[in-house]
Design an enzyme around this catalytic site. Structure first.
Site, PDB file in Angstrom:
ATOM      1  N   HIS A  47     -10.957  -8.207  -2.363  1.00 28.60           N
ATOM      2  CA  HIS A  47     -10.243  -7.478  -1.305  1.00 28.60           C
ATOM      3  C   HIS A  47     -10.870  -7.869   0.027  1.00 28.60           C
ATOM      4  CE1 HIS A  47      -7.708  -4.361  -3.389  1.00 28.60           C
ATOM      5  NE2 HIS A  47      -8.276  -5.008  -4.391  1.00 28.60           N
ATOM      6  N   SER A  82       0.856  -1.192   0.000  1.00 23.65           N
ATOM      7  CA  SER A  82       0.000   0.000   0.000  1.00 23.65           C
ATOM      8  C   SER A  82       0.893   1.243   0.000  1.00 23.65           C
ATOM      9  CB  SER A  82      -0.881   0.007   1.251  1.00 23.65           C
ATOM     10  OG  SER A  82      -0.072   0.200   2.400  1.00 23.65           O
ATOM     11  N   ASP A 140      -6.665   2.605  -8.104  1.00 24.32           N
ATOM     12  CA  ASP A 140      -7.981   2.567  -7.462  1.00 24.32           C
ATOM     13  C   ASP A 140      -8.692   3.897  -7.686  1.00 24.32           C
ATOM     14  OD1 ASP A 140     -10.181   2.523  -5.868  1.00 24.32           O
ATOM     15  OD2 ASP A 140      -9.148   2.055  -4.004  1.00 24.32           O
ATOM     16  N   VAL A 194      -4.890 -10.400   1.402  1.00 23.65           N
ATOM     17  CA  VAL A 194      -4.852 -10.672   2.843  1.00 23.65           C
ATOM     18  C   VAL A 194      -3.771  -9.813   3.499  1.00 23.65           C
ATOM     19  CG1 VAL A 194      -4.382 -12.432   4.608  1.00 23.65           C
ATOM     20  CG2 VAL A 194      -5.590 -13.073   2.514  1.00 23.65           C
ATOM     21  N   ASP A 245      -0.729  -1.639  -4.109  1.00 24.74           N
ATOM     22  CA  ASP A 245      -2.106  -1.875  -3.654  1.00 24.74           C
ATOM     23  C   ASP A 245      -2.821  -0.518  -3.524  1.00 24.74           C
ATOM     24  OD1 ASP A 245      -4.254  -3.355  -2.676  1.00 24.74           O
ATOM     25  OD2 ASP A 245      -3.512  -3.379  -0.609  1.00 24.74           O
ATOM     26  N   HIS A 246      -3.970  -0.382  -4.123  1.00 20.65           N
ATOM     27  CA  HIS A 246      -4.780   0.855  -4.047  1.00 20.65           C
ATOM     28  C   HIS A 246      -3.997   2.121  -4.411  1.00 20.65           C
ATOM     29  CE1 HIS A 246      -8.329  -1.102  -2.416  1.00 20.65           C
ATOM     30  NE2 HIS A 246      -7.522  -1.790  -1.641  1.00 20.65           N
TER      31      HIS A 246
HETATM   32  P1  13P Z   1      -7.759  -7.488   4.841  1.00 25.50           P
HETATM   33  O1  13P Z   1      -7.732  -6.235   5.637  1.00 25.50           O
HETATM   34  O2  13P Z   1      -9.064  -8.233   4.985  1.00 25.50           O
HETATM   35  O3  13P Z   1      -6.608  -8.392   5.132  1.00 25.50           O
HETATM   36  O4  13P Z   1      -7.700  -7.089   3.299  1.00 25.50           O
HETATM   37  C1  13P Z   1      -6.505  -6.631   2.737  1.00 25.50           C
HETATM   38  C2  13P Z   1      -6.733  -6.016   1.407  1.00 25.50           C
HETATM   39  O5  13P Z   1      -7.766  -6.171   0.790  1.00 25.50           O
HETATM   40  C3  13P Z   1      -5.645  -5.199   0.844  1.00 25.50           C
HETATM   41  O6  13P Z   1      -6.004  -4.531  -0.310  1.00 25.50           O
END
Ligand code: 13P
Length: 284
Positions: free
Chosen positions: A208, A50, A104, A231, A82-83
């Site tokens: 997600h 992230s 995103d 995860v 991520d995002h």
């Molecule tokens: P969790 O918070 O359920 O582990 O999801 C992580 C996620 O979707 C990261 O983009």
């Protein structure tokens, strides 16, 4: 093996009905726990990073840890943003060595989300980098960003199909009822949305908020066309609970290896369990 884009294993995942885990990397112990479990299970792997984690670890360390994991394991590993919140941050990551990015744009109106995602895809694909897009709003908390469950809204299947056709993303995250962080109750997953979209697009759907979702729901989601599952929270909880227990039992411990080592082992077992549940073991 060098880092690879997610396309190196995602079409196989959709075809053979398994999902590849995106395990978020937050520090060295996360990177080691994740890759050790994946190596023992012979599984492909996605390191999710992230923007918050990127800021915490630093770009150079993030890329170096992922490269070391890929070299050490010989596994097909994608290093994935991520995002990603903008075209610029996606470009910065690609330039630094990421092999995959998520843009995103789910908070933008549909046309704007399509426009920016398409731009990211054009550049990323020209450089051999895979792209994930998002539609609908996924609730819960991730990093410092919280989306109130009442404001989260499910993806519209027709819009999702159009989004994929127009952007050419390699996988598509759609809001289907899961949330980031810890669930208060059991998530209500809308399998009908997964089914309708998955049938009409060539790429896998991304789930997600994979932590805390019952095993049976995960299996059902995969059977309908989910091919990538994220995860993070379960690993965070495993790490923190282990450290908390050690501190409670031994007030004198001061060597970080004495608590980070067991925390890493606990995360490794979480990742192993997810890999087996997702069916990506022996698919490397
Ligand atoms: P969790 O918070 O359920 O582990 O999801 C992580 C996620 O979707 C990261 O983009």
């Amino acid at each position: 093996m060098p880092l690879v884009p997610m396309t190196a294993f995602l079409s196989k995942a959709k075809e053979e009905k398994f999902a590849v885990g995106q395990f978020n990397m937050n520090n060295l112990e996360f990177a080691q726990a994740i890759v050790q479990a994946a190596k023992e299970e012979n599984s492909p792997l996605i390191f999710g990073v992230s923007e918050g984690a990127l800021k915490y670890m630093g770009m150079e360390f993030t890329v170096a840890m992922a490269k070391a994991a890929a070299d050490w394991s010989g596994l097909p590993i994608a290093l994935h943003l991520d995002h990603g919140s903008s075209f610029e941050v996606a470009m910065k990551c690609i330039r630094a060595g990421f092999t995959s990015v998520m843009f995103d744009g789910s908070h933008y109106p549909l046309e704007e989300n399509i426009r920016i995602t398409k731009k990211v895809v054009e550049v990323a694909h020209a450089m051999g980098v895979s792209v994930e897009g998002e539609l609908g709003t996924i609730g819960g908390t991730e990093d410092d960003i919280s989306v109130d469950e009442s404001k989260a809204h499910l993806a519209n299947p027709e819009e999702a199909i159009r989004f994929w056709k127009e952007t050419g993303v390699d996988c598509l995250a759609i809001a289907v009822g899961t949330a980031h962080g810890i669930y208060k109750g059991e998530p209500k997953i809308h399998y009908d949305i997964i089914d309708e979209v998955a049938r009409q697009i060539d790429v896998p759907i991304v789930l997600h908020g994979g932590s805390g979702v019952p095993d049976e729901s995960i299996k059902k989601a995969i059977s309908y066309g989910v091919g990538k599952i994220n995860v993070n929270t379960e690993n965070q909880v495993a790490m923190t609970n282990t450290i908390r227990d050690i501190f409670e039992k031994d007030k004198k411990v001061y060597d970080p290896r004495k608590y980070l080592g067991p925390a890493r082992e606990a995360m490794k077992e979480v990742v192993r369990g997810k890999i087996r549940l997702f069916g990506s073991n022996n698919k490397a």
